[in-house]
Design a protein around this motif. Structure first.
Motif, PDB file in Angstrom:
ATOM      1  N   VAL A  32       0.855  -1.174   0.000  1.00 61.73           N
ATOM      2  CA  VAL A  32       0.000   0.000   0.000  1.00 61.73           C
ATOM      3  C   VAL A  32       0.897   1.232   0.000  1.00 61.73           C
ATOM      4  CG1 VAL A  32      -1.800   1.298   1.188  1.00 61.73           C
ATOM      5  CG2 VAL A  32      -1.833  -1.204   1.245  1.00 61.73           C
ATOM      6  N   ALA A  33       0.738   2.106  -0.970  1.00 62.89           N
ATOM      7  CA  ALA A  33       1.520   3.340  -1.010  1.00 62.89           C
ATOM      8  C   ALA A  33       1.061   4.267   0.106  1.00 62.89           C
ATOM      9  CB  ALA A  33       1.377   4.019  -2.364  1.00 62.89           C
ATOM     10  N   LEU A  34       2.006   4.869   0.799  1.00 63.02           N
ATOM     11  CA  LEU A  34       1.650   5.790   1.877  1.00 63.02           C
ATOM     12  C   LEU A  34       0.849   6.983   1.360  1.00 63.02           C
ATOM     13  CD1 LEU A  34       5.017   5.811   3.864  1.00 63.02           C
ATOM     14  CD2 LEU A  34       2.880   4.761   4.591  1.00 63.02           C
ATOM     15  N   ALA A  35       1.145   7.401   0.144  1.00 62.56           N
ATOM     16  CA  ALA A  35       0.443   8.566  -0.407  1.00 62.56           C
ATOM     17  C   ALA A  35      -1.031   8.292  -0.663  1.00 62.56           C
ATOM     18  CB  ALA A  35       1.119   9.009  -1.699  1.00 62.56           C
ATOM     19  N   SER A  36      -1.414   7.024  -0.799  1.00 65.16           N
ATOM     20  CA  SER A  36      -2.810   6.693  -1.064  1.00 65.16           C
ATOM     21  C   SER A  36      -3.613   6.433   0.205  1.00 65.16           C
ATOM     22  CB  SER A  36      -2.896   5.455  -1.971  1.00 65.16           C
ATOM     23  OG  SER A  36      -2.398   4.313  -1.303  1.00 65.16           O
ATOM     24  N   ILE A  37      -2.960   6.428   1.360  1.00 66.94           N
ATOM     25  CA  ILE A  37      -3.667   6.169   2.617  1.00 66.94           C
ATOM     26  C   ILE A  37      -4.425   7.416   3.038  1.00 66.94           C
ATOM     27  CG2 ILE A  37      -3.397   5.568   5.053  1.00 66.94           C
ATOM     28  CD1 ILE A  37      -0.987   3.938   4.337  1.00 66.94           C
ATOM     29  N   GLU A  38      -5.663   7.231   3.429  1.00 64.32           N
ATOM     30  CA  GLU A  38      -6.492   8.336   3.890  1.00 64.32           C
ATOM     31  C   GLU A  38      -6.582   8.395   5.417  1.00 64.32           C
ATOM     32  OE1 GLU A  38     -10.599  10.439   2.430  1.00 64.32           O
ATOM     33  OE2 GLU A  38     -10.522   8.258   2.516  1.00 64.32           O
ATOM     34  N   LYS A  39      -6.653   7.246   6.062  1.00 65.83           N
ATOM     35  CA  LYS A  39      -6.676   7.227   7.522  1.00 65.83           C
ATOM     36  C   LYS A  39      -6.249   5.856   8.018  1.00 65.83           C
ATOM     37  CE  LYS A  39     -11.683   6.364   7.656  1.00 65.83           C
ATOM     38  NZ  LYS A  39     -12.978   6.866   8.180  1.00 65.83           N
ATOM     39  N   VAL A  40      -5.742   5.849   9.254  1.00 65.88           N
ATOM     40  CA  VAL A  40      -5.256   4.635   9.907  1.00 65.88           C
ATOM     41  C   VAL A  40      -6.098   4.415  11.155  1.00 65.88           C
ATOM     42  CG1 VAL A  40      -3.287   3.503  11.000  1.00 65.88           C
ATOM     43  CG2 VAL A  40      -2.932   4.998   9.019  1.00 65.88           C
ATOM     44  N   VAL A  41      -6.661   3.216  11.289  1.00 70.83           N
ATOM     45  CA  VAL A  41      -7.528   2.889  12.414  1.00 70.83           C
ATOM     46  C   VAL A  41      -6.945   1.702  13.144  1.00 70.83           C
ATOM     47  CG1 VAL A  41      -9.837   2.160  13.126  1.00 70.83           C
ATOM     48  CG2 VAL A  41      -9.558   3.789  11.255  1.00 70.83           C
ATOM     49  N   ALA A  42      -6.755   1.842  14.444  1.00 71.12           N
ATOM     50  CA  ALA A  42      -6.282   0.754  15.300  1.00 71.12           C
ATOM     51  C   ALA A  42      -7.482   0.131  15.995  1.00 71.12           C
ATOM     52  CB  ALA A  42      -5.278   1.277  16.327  1.00 71.12           C
TER      53      ALA A  42
ATOM     54  N   LEU B 262      -6.168   0.054   7.255  1.00 77.53           N
ATOM     55  CA  LEU B 262      -5.719   1.180   6.442  1.00 77.53           C
ATOM     56  C   LEU B 262      -6.801   1.490   5.409  1.00 77.53           C
ATOM     57  CD1 LEU B 262      -2.010   0.107   5.757  1.00 77.53           C
ATOM     58  CD2 LEU B 262      -2.920   1.407   7.689  1.00 77.53           C
ATOM     59  N   TYR B 263      -7.396   2.678   5.525  1.00 78.32           N
ATOM     60  CA  TYR B 263      -8.369   3.162   4.552  1.00 78.32           C
ATOM     61  C   TYR B 263      -7.615   3.962   3.494  1.00 78.32           C
ATOM     62  CZ  TYR B 263     -12.317   1.954   7.584  1.00 78.32           C
ATOM     63  OH  TYR B 263     -13.248   1.283   8.333  1.00 78.32           O
ATOM     64  N   CYS B 264      -7.834   3.611   2.213  1.00 80.79           N
ATOM     65  CA  CYS B 264      -7.103   4.245   1.123  1.00 80.79           C
ATOM     66  C   CYS B 264      -8.040   5.088   0.273  1.00 80.79           C
ATOM     67  CB  CYS B 264      -6.408   3.200   0.253  1.00 80.79           C
ATOM     68  SG  CYS B 264      -5.241   2.166   1.174  1.00 80.79           S
ATOM     69  N   ARG B 265      -7.460   6.032  -0.435  1.00 80.41           N
ATOM     70  CA  ARG B 265      -8.237   6.937  -1.284  1.00 80.41           C
ATOM     71  C   ARG B 265      -8.788   6.244  -2.519  1.00 80.41           C
ATOM     72  NH1 ARG B 265      -5.202  12.396  -2.455  1.00 80.41           N
ATOM     73  NH2 ARG B 265      -7.322  13.214  -2.454  1.00 80.41           N
ATOM     74  N   ASP B 266      -8.243   5.095  -2.887  1.00 82.05           N
ATOM     75  CA  ASP B 266      -8.714   4.366  -4.060  1.00 82.05           C
ATOM     76  C   ASP B 266      -9.785   3.343  -3.714  1.00 82.05           C
ATOM     77  OD1 ASP B 266      -7.192   2.590  -2.664  1.00 82.05           O
ATOM     78  OD2 ASP B 266      -5.765   2.179  -4.259  1.00 82.05           O
ATOM     79  N   MET B 267     -10.465   3.519  -2.586  1.00 86.30           N
ATOM     80  CA  MET B 267     -11.587   2.685  -2.147  1.00 86.30           C
ATOM     81  C   MET B 267     -11.142   1.315  -1.651  1.00 86.30           C
ATOM     82  SD  MET B 267     -14.202   4.739  -2.772  1.00 86.30           S
ATOM     83  CE  MET B 267     -15.710   3.815  -2.893  1.00 86.30           C
ATOM     84  N   GLN B 268      -9.869   1.122  -1.387  1.00 89.11           N
ATOM     85  CA  GLN B 268      -9.392  -0.120  -0.819  1.00 89.11           C
ATOM     86  C   GLN B 268      -9.267   0.008   0.692  1.00 89.11           C
ATOM     87  OE1 GLN B 268      -6.489  -2.649  -3.064  1.00 89.11           O
ATOM     88  NE2 GLN B 268      -6.022  -0.751  -4.104  1.00 89.11           N
TER      89      GLN B 268
ATOM     90  N   LEU C 267     -20.528   8.321  -1.856  1.00 92.44           N
ATOM     91  CA  LEU C 267     -20.321   6.926  -2.248  1.00 92.44           C
ATOM     92  C   LEU C 267     -19.234   6.276  -1.407  1.00 92.44           C
ATOM     93  CD1 LEU C 267     -21.098   4.712  -4.349  1.00 92.44           C
ATOM     94  CD2 LEU C 267     -19.201   5.563  -5.741  1.00 92.44           C
ATOM     95  N   ARG C 268     -18.165   6.998  -1.132  1.00 94.18           N
ATOM     96  CA  ARG C 268     -17.090   6.461  -0.285  1.00 94.18           C
ATOM     97  C   ARG C 268     -17.616   6.175   1.119  1.00 94.18           C
ATOM     98  NH1 ARG C 268     -11.914   6.586  -1.101  1.00 94.18           N
ATOM     99  NH2 ARG C 268     -11.598   6.950   1.117  1.00 94.18           N
TER     100      ARG C 268
ATOM    101  N   GLU D 131     -16.211  -4.434  -8.177  1.00 97.98           N
ATOM    102  CA  GLU D 131     -14.796  -4.759  -8.019  1.00 97.98           C
ATOM    103  C   GLU D 131     -13.967  -3.553  -7.593  1.00 97.98           C
ATOM    104  OE1 GLU D 131     -16.641  -5.503 -10.516  1.00 97.98           O
ATOM    105  OE2 GLU D 131     -16.744  -7.701 -10.548  1.00 97.98           O
ATOM    106  N   CYS D 132     -14.496  -2.362  -7.788  1.00 96.91           N
ATOM    107  CA  CYS D 132     -13.777  -1.149  -7.403  1.00 96.91           C
ATOM    108  C   CYS D 132     -14.265  -0.596  -6.067  1.00 96.91           C
ATOM    109  CB  CYS D 132     -13.925  -0.091  -8.500  1.00 96.91           C
ATOM    110  SG  CYS D 132     -13.115   1.478  -8.151  1.00 96.91           S
ATOM    111  N   TYR D 133     -15.575  -0.400  -5.946  1.00 98.10           N
ATOM    112  CA  TYR D 133     -16.105   0.322  -4.793  1.00 98.10           C
ATOM    113  C   TYR D 133     -16.369  -0.563  -3.583  1.00 98.10           C
ATOM    114  CZ  TYR D 133     -16.928   3.706  -8.500  1.00 98.10           C
ATOM    115  OH  TYR D 133     -16.771   4.561  -9.562  1.00 98.10           O
ATOM    116  N   LEU D 134     -16.617  -1.847  -3.802  1.00 94.44           N
ATOM    117  CA  LEU D 134     -16.986  -2.714  -2.690  1.00 94.44           C
ATOM    118  C   LEU D 134     -15.901  -3.712  -2.311  1.00 94.44           C
ATOM    119  CD1 LEU D 134     -20.715  -3.496  -3.586  1.00 94.44           C
ATOM    120  CD2 LEU D 134     -19.805  -1.764  -2.036  1.00 94.44           C
ATOM    121  N   ARG D 135     -14.709  -3.559  -2.859  1.00 96.21           N
ATOM    122  CA  ARG D 135     -13.656  -4.520  -2.524  1.00 96.21           C
ATOM    123  C   ARG D 135     -13.177  -4.358  -1.097  1.00 96.21           C
ATOM    124  NH1 ARG D 135      -8.778  -1.933  -6.228  1.00 96.21           N
ATOM    125  NH2 ARG D 135      -9.547   0.214  -6.180  1.00 96.21           N
TER     126      ARG D 135
END
Length: 831
Positions: free
Chosen positions: A101-111, A135-141, A331-332, A671-675
């Protein structure tokens, strides 16, 4: 916690001993220890690691959990599985592995801890030892890591803090820090400088590239102009533009000032039937227009056509960038939820919440407008000019969708990549502002390009056999947008790319004009890493993943050259074109109008047009355009015409792909939004295979209900002796219900039925045209019409990657009205 480089160095020295003890306790042999090592990029260093970590796999990866070691560098969060092979030091570097996971694509970190969750920020303090890291990412992953009980608590806390601090660096130079981390080393710069560009695609960066496109489309009456070579006329356009042969560069220079940002009408694409597609911004009404200026601009608008020009206004029906941003944010929030606050949407309100996001509504409006333009271009002998206020957002959208619908070349991988280069990158779409890599310009942020990818996926979903590229390719491009490493997305226009790559600015003097000069105050300098294009897929994915980007399709027959677009077999088109020579019409809100003249020269209001030497005919000729569209629709589809009309010829591969736009036919890109949806909701411990997730149970119940409805529909039809039985399938009776319906899954086609052609419908007694039976048991209503049985809305949630051939043959029909085209009636999911 790690507070300095000395502490980091000491921890790194201690980690091998800790790892040795833990591996010996867990029974891992010495041979497999080397497999836990991470192959770093040149110049990349490991900041922290944690052993005995399990990663939750997605549905595409097979579900379940895999064990391995978790690393955090100053560029990525990397996970090395326990059973992975030893890295090859001689292989070319890949930026991200399959589990990275690229650090630049991470939106938030949850413990996630015992009975609690916490959003971890750089200034957070944890009062518990996390059991999971999400790890919540900006690309919906959403990536989920589970720490084993044997993992030392110190490693768990330290790697959590390290990730939280590294993915949110100080804002000044945040993007540059990630670029230097991945590409800034001497070895990596040397590696990138030796990379060769893909020669199979058109980059549209030189005059020869544009001439190659003109030759491919058969546009012999157009030429490539370098009037904007130094970006004097327009700073947002590319160096080269395509204009009619009969318009000189000296005349072009007088035309730039009449349009916003100097974006004059320019050629984009030529339909095989002979119509031309143009793009332009809105007119500058406060500028005085000389008679010669009017003549020059009308020569550009008509191009090599002499019969008709239709200006399509895009600002009235399509969403604004602000609307798109709001819909994507909703949507996110719906797909990913927020486990840090335990806020989620109940299952019984999920679909209605999806409707309220308006994301599918905006997809439908874009496809509808592109379908209208494709119908116009198909008629031949006219010029269609797309007009937007700034010509940098929805104009890119519609022009690209039209070419994907009409041109088989644009449905191949290299053709699609060239299309993005031409209509988005070189046309000046503000990628850098719209993606907002720095996260400091929220007002300009809007995922317009991601909406375009979703529209293309909708076309692929309904016509999978007509695309060489696959949904894997679209998904890879979607994810690459969120990596600030590619020159394709890191600038707003070609001028900015040239300034960054050459480190040059521009100065103007009355004697020398515009000149390139060194710019010491530029935001980039010689030490910046070279940015590769996003189309260098070998830098991102291995060969196995790249092989899934394309699929074999039947070869498209070569296009017969139509030098001046003289082929038009539609008699209605001939009659129309002969009766209204030299006319300009405006298509806005689905209706053709005849203004006194277009453009509005020296007009104080947008609705009043001044008189000019070229007069449009009266409004009596307007319905002819709509009759043309209707006649084309009837002549195009054999299933629309009774058998008395005679046999129809084979399907022309260059006919546009016009999708169905009703609610059940528009799917959510699962495959994109619900993965990451299941990751976000089931985060406590590994879910047993005997206990499916609530979302899966809901889908199973809906599938069972669909099977019962299909059986009931089949039994009912067999009990009626007066009705001619039609071939029907148990998985294609969705549209028979007129109640409020929601559909979760679209079942896959079977090989036995995939190749069976669809039978023609029986002729009607009153000789009225009717549609052939689609995949539904009952005829689908046309876009823009309403079901009499109900006024409720339909929503289609989970689309499957495989679609029936019956779906692939569906088309969008213009309504049989005499005054208006399909028109949006507000934010509804059913047209």
């Amino acid at each position: 916690m790690l507070t300095g480089s000395k502490t980091t160095f000491k921890v790194r020295q201690m980690l091998p001993d800790v790892k040795e003890r833990m591996l010996s306790q867990s029974g891992v042999n010495a041979r497999s220890r080397d497999m836990f090592e991470l192959r770093c990029l040149p110049g990349e260093c490991v900041l922290q690691r944690a052993i005995m970590v399990r990663k939750k796999l997605t549905a595409s990866e097979g579900r379940g959990w895999i064990s391995g070691t978790l690393f955090c560098t100053h560029f990525r969060v990397a996970f090395v599985p326990q059973d992975s092979s030893k890295p090859d030091d001689n292989a070319d570097p890949i930026l991200l592995g399959d589990h990275d996971v690229a650090l630049a694509s991470i939106e938030k970190v949850v413990a996630v801890g015992p009975n609690r969750t916490k959003l971890v920020t750089p200034n957070s303090s944890l009062k518990f030892t996390p059991e999971e890291l999400v790890l919540y990412c900006r690309d919906m992953q959403v990536t989920c890591f589970l720490f084993d009980r044997l993992t030392p608590d110190a490693q768990v806390i330290e790697i959590t803090y390290t990730i939280a601090r590294t993915y949110q660096p100080l804002k000044p130079g945040a993007v540059l820090s990630f670029q230097n981390a991945a590409l800034g080393s001497v070895e990596m710069k040397q590696f990138l400088s030796n990379r060769r560009r893909d020669t199979h695609m058109n980059w549209f960066e030189s005059a020869s590239d544009w001439e190659q496109e003109l030759e491919r489309c058969g546009a012999t009456s157009w030429r490539v102009s370098s009037v904007n070579d130094r970006f004097e006329m327009s700073t947002s356009l590319s160096r080269f533009i395509v204009v009619p042969h009969k318009v000189l560069d000296t005349e072009l220079k007088k035309s730039f000032s009449h349009f916003n940002e100097g974006r004059i009408p320019r050629w984009c694409w030529r339909h095989p039937r002979g119509s031309d597609l143009l793009r332009m911004s809105s007119f500058q009404n406060n500028i005085y227009h000389e008679k010669d200026d009017i003549r020059n601009l009308e020569m550009i608008l008509f191009g090599c056509q002499s019969s008709l020009c239709v200006v399509v206004e895009l600002g009235e029906e399509l969403p604004t960038p602000t609307d798109i941003q709001l819909a994507h944010s909703r949507l996110r929030a719906l797909c990913l939820g927020d486990i840090s606050t335990s806020v989620s949407v109940p299952d019984d309100k999920w679909l209605s919440t999806l409707e309220n996001t308006h994301w599918l509504d905006y997809i439908r409006s874009c496809l509808r407008k592109a379908s209208e333009v494709a119908c116009l271009l198909r008629s031949g002998h006219l010029t269609v000019a797309l007009q937007e206020v700034e010509d940098r957002d929805m104009s890119c959208m519609v022009s690209s969708l039209v070419q994907v619908m009409c041109d088989p070349h644009c449905r191949t991988q290299h053709g699609f990549q060239g299309l993005v280069q031409k209509e988005w990158v070189m046309a000046g779409h503000r990628f850098y502002s719209r993606i907002n890599y720095h996260r400091d310009n929220d007002k300009e942020e809007s995922p317009v390009f991601l909406l375009f990818l979703d529209c293309v996926w909708q076309l692929w979903f309904q016509f999978p056999s007509r695309f060489q590229l696959t949904d894997d390719f679209l998904l890879a491009l979607h994810d690459s947008v969120h990596l600030p490493l590619f020159s394709t997305f890191l600038t707003n226009c070609q001028r900015e790319r040239c300034k960054r790559s050459q480190n040059l600015g521009q100065s103007y003097t009355p004697v020398n004009g515009w000149r390139d000069v060194p710019s010491p105050d530029s935001s980039s300098d010689a030490s910046d890493p070279p940015l590769p294009p996003v189309w260098d897929w070998a830098l991102q994915y291995n060969q196995e993943r790249r092989d899934r980007f394309t699929q074999p399709i039947p070869p498209t027959p070569p296009l017969q050259p139509l030098l001046n677009g003289n082929l038009n077999t539609n008699p209605e088109a001939h009659r129309l074109m002969d009766t209204i020579p030299g006319s300009v019409f405006l298509l806005s809100r689905g209706t053709f109008t005849c203004p006194a003249n277009l453009p509005p020269w020296r007009s104080n209001t947008s609705g009043i047009y001044k008189k000019s030497h070229r007069r449009a005919p009266s409004s009596e000729g307007v319905p002819g355009l709509e009759r043309l569209l209707k006649a084309w629709a009837l002549a195009e589809f054999p299933q629309s015409i009774p058998s008395t009309f005679g046999p129809q010829g084979p399907l022309d591969p260059y006919e546009p792909l016009l999708p169905l736009l009703m609610g059940p036919c528009m799917g959510l890109w699962r495959e994109c939004y619900l993965r990451g949806a299941l990751h976000a909701q089931a985060f406590s411990h590994p879910v047993s295979t005997n206990q499916p997730h609530p979302v899966e149970r809901l889908a199973q119940e809906v599938q069972q209900l669909r099977d019962k409805l299909a059986q009931a529909s089949t039994s009912t039809s067999t009990d009626l002796p007066t009705v001619t039985p039609k071939p029907r399938r148990t998985d294609t009776n969705l549209n028979r219900s007129t109640n409020n319906s929601t559909f979760l899954y679209l079942t896959s086609r079977t090989p036995a039925t995939a190749a069976v052609p669809r039978p023609a419908p029986p002729p009607t007694s009153n000789n009225q045209t009717c549609r052939a039976p689609s995949s539904a048991s009952a005829p689908l209503s046309r876009p823009g019409s309403r079901d009499r049985g109900s006024t409720n809305k339909h929503s289609f949630l989970f689309g499957n990657s495989s679609v029936t051939d019956a779906q692939a043959d569906r088309r969008y029909y213009p309504p049989p009205t005499n005054a208006k085209l399909p028109k949006s009636n507000g934010p509804s999911l059913a047209s």
